[in-house]
Design an enzyme around this catalytic site. Structure first.
Site, PDB file in Angstrom:
ATOM      1  N   ALA A  62      11.782 -10.439  35.856  1.00 10.08           N
ATOM      2  CA  ALA A  62      10.834  -9.325  35.753  1.00 10.08           C
ATOM      3  C   ALA A  62      11.176  -8.243  36.770  1.00 10.08           C
ATOM      4  CB  ALA A  62       9.409  -9.834  35.960  1.00 10.08           C
ATOM      5  N   GLN A  69       6.570 -14.677  40.550  1.00 12.05           N
ATOM      6  CA  GLN A  69       7.756 -14.408  41.361  1.00 12.05           C
ATOM      7  C   GLN A  69       9.023 -14.329  40.508  1.00 12.05           C
ATOM      8  OE1 GLN A  69       8.030 -13.531  44.488  1.00 12.05           O
ATOM      9  NE2 GLN A  69       5.822 -13.620  44.815  1.00 12.05           N
ATOM     10  N   SER A  70       8.883 -13.865  39.280  1.00 16.32           N
ATOM     11  CA  SER A  70      10.015 -13.807  38.361  1.00 16.32           C
ATOM     12  C   SER A  70      11.125 -12.874  38.853  1.00 16.32           C
ATOM     13  CB  SER A  70       9.533 -13.328  36.988  1.00 16.32           C
ATOM     14  OG  SER A  70      10.614 -13.033  36.140  1.00 16.32           O
ATOM     15  N   ASN A  71      12.313 -13.428  39.005  1.00 12.93           N
ATOM     16  CA  ASN A  71      13.492 -12.617  39.328  1.00 12.93           C
ATOM     17  C   ASN A  71      13.842 -11.699  38.157  1.00 12.93           C
ATOM     18  OD1 ASN A  71      14.009 -14.086  41.833  1.00 12.93           O
ATOM     19  ND2 ASN A  71      14.705 -15.760  40.527  1.00 12.93           N
ATOM     20  N   GLY A 107       7.002 -15.543  35.558  1.00 12.99           N
ATOM     21  CA  GLY A 107       6.042 -15.976  36.556  1.00 12.99           C
ATOM     22  C   GLY A 107       5.782 -14.871  37.566  1.00 12.99           C
TER      23      GLY A 107
END
Length: 328
Positions: free
Chosen positions: A77, A73-75, A71
């Site tokens: 990524a 706000q992917s941690n 997403g």
């Protein structure tokens, strides 16, 4: 059991702390928290444990590009972009969202860390994210690179061993603490963290119950997903452990409005917890999971468990994207 080799980037072991005030509020139960939010700064959270194994495999395959998805706000990524930069590799992130999204939180850090970013619509993310990543890999390979594709959350066979090792860490910490946990609780968003804990718990014949609170989809989906992740992990060890999907304990009912969508109740809980314990949960994973844990304890559904360990999987940067929901 012989596990695959791994890199060493996370600050380990992460400490275990008792949540004194929350435990007192809930009564006849002791809640502890394992601070995997403190595995690092740019690489903070649970994802780095899994990436240590996945990226080691990428290096062994002589890859120079890491491709993954998540997403906005992917941690995961963000942690992938950070570890790529640390190793002199390039990263390509396939994110669910649009360029018009505010540049803040994890997305802001992705850009600082130099990641290439491709935005895709939610329906494409749901149906085609793997195909899209493979297409990007083919394109990069044609340009002379060698790309390594990491699935959402690094939740696959090789990533499983990050939380297999974490479970081993917990077992050692129990010796120092002088007691054993009756239950170990984690948020479930892609299944890999739960799978690793579950695998090691079985391998060591440990008595703790591994409990997951899903933050998207439902219990049936994750039981199948975790089963498939475990089957993939057995290929690396050559040692199969028998289990049933019924042994996988996913407590449904706390997804709320959906993945990464916060309700006022969830935000109020994160705020109250922060003031109560001085620890900040995140709105995507740990906020929903801790709210679920407290809810189930208050309903009396976990009355057989007296010492419970909650895995804080990180995600603090995601709070900033929800700042307008606080203090209303």
């Amino acid at each position: 059991m012989s596990l695959p080799s791994a890199l060493k980037f996370a600050n380990l072991p992460t400490k275990i702390e008792k949540l004194d005030r929350l435990s007192k509020e809930l009564g006849d139960v002791e809640i502890y928290i394992k601070r995997d939010d403190q595995t690092g700064t740019e690489i903070s959270g649970n994802k780095i444990r899994k990436l240590e194994f996945a990226v080691k495999e990428a290096l062994e395959q002589k890859c120079d590009y890491l491709i993954t998805c998540g997403g906005i706000q992917s941690n995961h990524a963000r942690a992938t972009a950070a570890i790529a930069a640390r190793l002199g590799l390039k990263s390509y992130l396939v994110l669910r969202g649009t360029r018009e999204d505010d540049i803040e939180g994890n997305y802001f850090l992705d850009k600082i860390l130099g990641a290439d970013i491709k935005f895709i619509a939610p329906e494409d993310y749901r149906e085609r994210r793997t195909d899209i990543m493979l297409e990007l890999a083919d394109e990069l390979n044609r340009k002379g690179h060698k790309a390594y594709v990491i699935p959402e959350g690094a939740s696959n066979g090789i990533g499983t061993f990050g939380y297999y090792r974490a479970m081993e860490e917990i077992l050692k910490q129990e010796v120092d603490l002088g007691f054993k946990f009756d239950a170990i609780v984690t948020a479930v968003g892609s299944g890999g963290t739960y799978a690793g804990l579950f695998y090691a718990n079985l391998a060591y014949k440990n008595s703790a119950k591994i409990i997951g609170f899903n933050v998207c989809d439902d219990s049936s989906y994750f039981k199948e997903r975790i089963k498939n992740i475990l089957e993939d992990s057995f290929k690396y060890t050559g040692e199969r452990i028998e289990f049933s999907k019924d042994d996988i304990n996913i407590m449904d009912g706390y997804v709320g409005k959906g993945y990464a969508i916060s309700s006022p109740e969830e935000i109020r809980f994160i705020h109250r917890f922060a003031k109560l314990e001085g620890i900040i949960l995140d709105p995507v994973y740990t906020g929903k999971a801790m709210l679920g844990l407290v809810g189930e304890i208050e309903k009396g559904k976990l009355k057989h468990y007296r010492k419970i360990l909650f895995i804080h999987t990180g995600g603090i940067f995601g709070v900033f994207s929800k700042k307008d929901m606080f203090f209303l």
